[in-house]
Structures are given as C-alpha cells and as structure tokens.
Design a protein around this motif. Sequence first.
Motif, short mmCIF file in Angstrom:
data_model
loop_
_atom_site.label_atom_id
_atom_site.label_comp_id
_atom_site.label_asym_id
_atom_site.label_seq_id
_atom_site.Cartn_x
_atom_site.Cartn_y
_atom_site.Cartn_z
N SER A 351 -96.24 -59.68 -29.06
CA SER A 351 -97.71 -59.64 -28.96
C SER A 351 -98.30 -58.85 -30.11
N ALA A 352 -97.69 -57.71 -30.42
CA ALA A 352 -98.19 -56.88 -31.52
C ALA A 352 -98.08 -57.62 -32.86
N GLN A 353 -96.94 -58.28 -33.06
CA GLN A 353 -96.73 -59.00 -34.32
C GLN A 353 -97.73 -60.14 -34.47
N THR A 354 -98.01 -60.83 -33.37
CA THR A 354 -98.99 -61.91 -33.42
C THR A 354 -100.37 -61.39 -33.81
N MET A 355 -100.76 -60.25 -33.27
CA MET A 355 -102.06 -59.67 -33.59
C MET A 355 -102.11 -59.23 -35.05
N VAL A 356 -101.01 -58.70 -35.56
CA VAL A 356 -100.97 -58.31 -36.98
C VAL A 356 -101.10 -59.54 -37.86
N GLU A 357 -100.39 -60.60 -37.48
CA GLU A 357 -100.47 -61.84 -38.28
C GLU A 357 -101.86 -62.46 -38.23
N GLN A 358 -102.58 -62.24 -37.13
CA GLN A 358 -103.95 -62.75 -37.02
C GLN A 358 -104.97 -61.84 -37.68
N ASN A 359 -104.47 -60.82 -38.40
CA ASN A 359 -105.33 -59.90 -39.15
C ASN A 359 -106.31 -59.19 -38.22
N HIS A 360 -105.76 -58.68 -37.11
CA HIS A 360 -106.59 -57.93 -36.16
C HIS A 360 -107.17 -56.69 -36.83
N PHE A 361 -108.38 -56.30 -36.41
CA PHE A 361 -109.05 -55.18 -37.08
C PHE A 361 -108.26 -53.88 -36.94
N ALA A 362 -107.38 -53.77 -35.95
CA ALA A 362 -106.61 -52.54 -35.75
C ALA A 362 -105.14 -52.76 -36.11
N LYS A 363 -104.88 -53.63 -37.06
CA LYS A 363 -103.50 -53.98 -37.35
C LYS A 363 -102.68 -52.79 -37.87
N GLU A 364 -103.32 -51.89 -38.62
CA GLU A 364 -102.59 -50.72 -39.13
C GLU A 364 -102.14 -49.83 -37.97
N ASP A 365 -103.05 -49.59 -37.04
CA ASP A 365 -102.68 -48.81 -35.85
C ASP A 365 -101.59 -49.51 -35.05
N ILE A 366 -101.70 -50.83 -34.98
CA ILE A 366 -100.69 -51.61 -34.24
C ILE A 366 -99.33 -51.45 -34.90
N LYS A 367 -99.29 -51.55 -36.24
CA LYS A 367 -98.02 -51.38 -36.94
C LYS A 367 -97.42 -50.01 -36.68
N THR A 368 -98.28 -48.99 -36.75
CA THR A 368 -97.80 -47.62 -36.55
C THR A 368 -97.24 -47.44 -35.14
N ARG A 369 -98.02 -47.87 -34.14
CA ARG A 369 -97.59 -47.70 -32.76
C ARG A 369 -96.31 -48.50 -32.48
N LEU A 370 -96.24 -49.70 -33.05
CA LEU A 370 -95.06 -50.55 -32.84
C LEU A 370 -93.83 -49.90 -33.47
N SER A 371 -94.02 -49.32 -34.67
CA SER A 371 -92.90 -48.66 -35.34
C SER A 371 -92.39 -47.48 -34.52
N VAL A 372 -93.32 -46.69 -34.01
CA VAL A 372 -92.92 -45.54 -33.17
C VAL A 372 -92.19 -46.02 -31.92
N LEU A 373 -92.69 -47.10 -31.31
CA LEU A 373 -92.05 -47.64 -30.12
C LEU A 373 -90.63 -48.08 -30.41
N HIS A 374 -90.45 -48.79 -31.53
CA HIS A 374 -89.11 -49.26 -31.89
C HIS A 374 -88.18 -48.08 -32.16
N ASP A 375 -88.70 -47.06 -32.86
CA ASP A 375 -87.87 -45.88 -33.13
C ASP A 375 -87.43 -45.22 -31.83
N ASN A 376 -88.38 -45.04 -30.92
CA ASN A 376 -88.05 -44.41 -29.64
C ASN A 376 -87.07 -45.26 -28.84
N TRP A 377 -87.29 -46.57 -28.88
CA TRP A 377 -86.40 -47.48 -28.12
C TRP A 377 -84.98 -47.46 -28.68
N ASN A 378 -84.88 -47.54 -30.02
CA ASN A 378 -83.56 -47.49 -30.64
C ASN A 378 -82.88 -46.14 -30.38
N SER A 379 -83.69 -45.07 -30.45
CA SER A 379 -83.14 -43.75 -30.17
C SER A 379 -82.63 -43.67 -28.73
N LEU A 380 -83.39 -44.25 -27.80
CA LEU A 380 -82.97 -44.24 -26.40
C LEU A 380 -81.66 -44.99 -26.22
#
Length: 689
Positions: A351-380
């Motif tokens: 869902s986040a990637q789709t919104m980034v590809e659609q050039n959502h106005f908050a895409k930078e925040d989406i990228k940041t939050r998604l990156s943090v989520l992936h880091d936390n998930w991989n760490s877990l």
Amino acid sequence: GDSLDSVEALIKKHEDFEKSLAAQEEKIKALDEFATKLIDGEHYAAEDVAERRAMLLEKRAQLLEKSAIRKTMLEDSYRYQQFERDCDETKGWINEKLKVASDDSYLDPTNLNGKVQKHQNFEQELNANKSRIDEVVEAGNDLVESGHVQSDRIKEKIAEINKIWDDLIAATEKKSTRLGEASQQQQYNRGIEDVEMWLSEIEGQLISDDYGKDLTSVQNLQKKHALLEADVGAHQDRIDGVRISSEKFCEAGHFDSDNIKTKFDTLDGRYKNLMKPMSNRKTRLMDSLEVQQLFRDVEDEEAWIREKEPIINSTNRGRDLIGVQNLIKKHQASMAEINNHESRIDAVSRSAQTMVEQNHFAKEDIKTRLSVLHDNWNSLKEKAAQRKRDLEDSLQAHQYFADASEAESWMREKEPLAGNSDYGQNEDASEALLKKHEALMSDLEAFKNTIDDLKEQAAACRQQETPVIDMIGKECVMALYDYTEKSPREVSMKKGDVLTLLNSNNKDWWKVEVNDRQGFVPAAYVKKMDPGLTASQQQLVESSSVGARQAQIEKTYATLIELGDIRRKRLDDTCKAFQLVREAQELSNWIKTKEQHAQIQDVSDDLEQVEVMQKKFDDFQADLKANEARLSEMNEIAMQLVSLGQTEAAMKIQAQLDDLNDRWKKLQAVTTEQAEAFEKAHEVQMFHR
C-alpha cells in the motif's frame, strides 16, 4: 383691526361702549318718561319737548344700530382673524410636518426600525390632526357662506391649506413606502450579511491547511467536510431565495435596486466559487485519510513489533529444563505469529509503495515510515532467530545439566549404599550384603557409559557457560502456598517458587513474572525476599560452566567407585571375621568337650591302666597342640580386623577370643597338672613294679 389681538381690543372697547350705553339707557328712559309726562301734561314746551325727545330717541336708535353693526363687523373680523391665525398655525404645522415627511432618512439604514416606528407615530399624529384641518376648512367655508368681506382671501387660504395637506399626505405615504422598502432591503441585506458571514466561514474552512494529524482527526475532518458539503447544498435554497427577492426588488422599482442587484451578483459569485475548493479539499482529505490509515497501519505494526520485542529480547533462558522447554514452546508460538504476521507487513508495504508511485503528497514521510518499519521488522526477525538459537543452546545446556543432575542424583542415591557402614550382624548377613554390593558395583561399572555419554554431551554444548537468569537488581517474591490461576490475568505457582515482582501497589494483588509470563497473585500468598539466585542456580553458578560440572560429575563418580571398592573390601573382611567368629565358636565348643578330659582324675594303681590313660592324655595334648596354632591364627586375624576398623565384628571376635584364651589358658593349666599327675603316677607304678 388688522390682527386678532387688535380685534379683541376693539371688541373689548365696543363692549365697554355698549355697557356705557346700557348705563345711559335708564337716563334716556327716565327722560322719555318725564317728556311723556310733560307732553301729556300739555306743557307749554310740549312740542319742543316732543321734538327733542324724538330727536334723542332717534339718535339713541341710530347709536344702537351702529353699535350693533360694529359689533357684528367686529365679530366677523374676530372670526376672520381667528381663521387667519388657525390657517397660519396649520400651515406652519403642515410645512413643519412636510419637512419631516420629505426627508431622505430612509436611505440611512441606521435605526431603521426606530424610524419606521417614528413614522408610524407620525402618521398617527397626522390622522389625529385631520380633524383640526377639517375644522379650519369648515370655519373658512362658514365665513365664505356667511358672505364675509374676505371671502376670496378665505377661499385662497382654504385652497392653500388643502394643497399643502395633500402634499403632506402624499409625502407621508411616499416616505412610508420608502421606509417599507428600506425595511425590506434591510431584511434583505441582513440575509445577505448572514450568507456572506456563512460564506466567509466556509471559505476559511476550505482554505485551511489542517488535513489531520492522525486517522481520528482526519476522519473527524471528513465528517465535518461532509457536513460542510451538506450545509453548502442546503444553502442553495437560501441563495435562490435571495435571487428571487433581488428580482422582485428590481421589478418593483426599488429605490436602491442597482445596489441590491450588485450585492446579489457578488454573493452568487462567492457561492459558486465554493465548489472547486470544496472538491479539492474533499480530494485532499481522502488522500490524507489514505496516508493516515497507512500511518495507523504502520503504527499498529510497530506497536505489534514493540509488543513482541520484550518477549524476543528476553534474556531469560529458563531456570531449568522444563522452564526452557516452555520458553521454546512460547518462542515457537511467537515465531509462528511473526511468520503469520509477515503477510500483514507485506500488505502495508505494498500500500505504501503504491502511494509513493502515485506521487502522494506525503510520499517522503511514507518512505521514511516504511523504512523504519522494515528496519524494525528485520531487527525483530533477527532477534527472534537469535533467541531461537540461544534457547536451543540453553536447552542443550539445560538438558546436559538435567542429565548431569539426574546422574548426580543417581550417584547420590547410590552413595549411601556404597559408603554404608552396615557390614552385617552375622556371617549370612555379611555374605548377603557382599553379594548385594557386588551387584551394586556392577551397576556402578555399567554407569561408566552414562558418564562417558555426559562427557560427550558436555563437549557438544555450544553454550558452555551456565544458563542462569540474572536476578540482580530485580525484586523477587517467594510463594508461601500453592495457587492455581482462576482467570487469564492471574498466574499459577507452587510453594517455594521464586517469582519476579513487577508491581506491589495494590495491597491485595501483586503483579509478578514467571517464565516470561506476567500476571497477578494474591499478596498474602507470597513474601518479598532479597534478590538473588535460587539454591540450584547458586549451585550452577558455583559450577561456573559445563566443563566444571562434568569434572564434578566425574569426580563424584570416581569417589563413588572408590567408596564401593572400600565397602567391598570391608564386606569381604567382615565375612572373614564372621567366619573367624564361627571357627572361634567351634574351637570354644571343642575346648568345652575337652575340658572333661583335662580334669584331674585319680590315677589307677595299675601300671597298665596308667599307661592306657597316659596314652589317651598324650593324644589329647597332641590335639590341644594342633588347636593352639589355630587359636594363634584367630588372634592374629582379630588384630587385623580391629586395625581395619571392623569394630563391631572385631569386638565380638575379641570378646569371644578373650573368653576362648581364658578357657584355653585354664585348659592348659589343667592339662599341665594332669600331665604331672600322670608322670608321678607312672613313676610310682614303675617303682612298685
């Protein structure tokens, strides 16, 4: 007179004149009566008297006639002056009211209701004074009808009064109409102002940059926007009403119709201009809802990760084998949850990637939050994998320690048998114990395989350090009684269990943790204790490592074998001792049977008989000599048993041997005496022969 005051003065003078005439009337009457008497008395001057009397009466009649005419003229003049005065006053009043009726105060909407009320009072005043105008006109008409000398002027005055009165009425009606129109316009303007105020509020809401800081706020903003759209749609009827009112004003020729039309056009333009920003804000709120829903999903996933982190990060590797097995089961369940939850993480990521590809106005925040989520998930996942390895290592170590404890327990169980100081109370018991001990030694020798297996198991342990929970810095409680949980929020415990205390604020229920499970237990069932390690954990700490534990096990085994060997030797010695006791008893019985042969008997006087008895006694001495060596051997064995610590058997043997030695010495003494007696008897018989 030329004024009402002068006419009133002349009338007053005429009244005074009439009064003087009236006062002279008595004189004239008396004079008339006196003249009549003179005439009737045929006075010599009767004719002159009659003439004079007639002349006087004629003058009096003329004077009265002129007085009456003047009085009439003065009254007509008074009525005329009154009319003039009333006309002037009425004209002045009408002109004054005409000014009021002709002003443009209706153009100023200030205090319009007051002006309308004032105008209504003004109209009531006009209506109230209509009778006054009618009275003036009626008075003028009466003067004209009476043929007053000023009839023409009176008619002009009446016409002027009627004209300005009609002008006043017309001006009043016009002003009333204008005030009505102004009042309607004021209501119209107020409606316009209300709508404009509403429009300003709506425009302010539409230009707001607030699109929500979280999902709840965005949903609330969407609800507000839906209400705003409904409100805008509902105001269409109001705008149409304003348009209809505007058209009616223009069609009716309202005095301010141009301004009214301009205001409506401006209002209508503002209303139509709401549609685009309203649509844009709706779209932006939908985008904001989408991103906030994403952020909420991300937060939910991060919260789920944070919820699992304390379990995954736990350094608790179990207090014992059962504890670590339970932890492994729980970790397997956690791993299953993590694996099952990965699809949810993937869905959020897509869902986040789709919104980034659609050039959502908050895409930078989406990228940041998604990156943090992936880091936390991989760490877990990495921590979960590491904990799995740690728990497996801990299981391996605990399995070793459990097997080692079991082996040690077995050896501890066998240790009293191997080191038992019971060597039997008799020969049969000692032989039975020796046989049983031989079986034990066989078991101990067979247990060498178990020790070797433990050694291999210890060498294979990846976690060489002791898996002990670090309780330092944590407050602990000990269970005083068994307790079985009655709800999911409680935990069960056994008497003597040590639990970590998390919260003791409530006087009745304390929150504790055991084996990574948290829950409540009755405060009366536990007591606080100094933080530290349990006895078993302390023992493990003292063992320091798997190697040290294995060395301890091997040392214990060696000690057990040594104890077994010692007991086997001592049992063997005990059997020998009891054999010695039996032999000593046999020797004692032999001595008892031989004592009667050693008794001093009367020696026969017959030499042959003496020689026979001597022969038997010699055989007895030879037998006694043979058993003397046996007694010496028994004494020597008894001394050995005492020196080896076989105290119980040695004491019995020593007691028997002491008795045996005493009896032996007595037997020897008796034998010596008997031998001497036989020798003397033989010598005597040889002498006699």
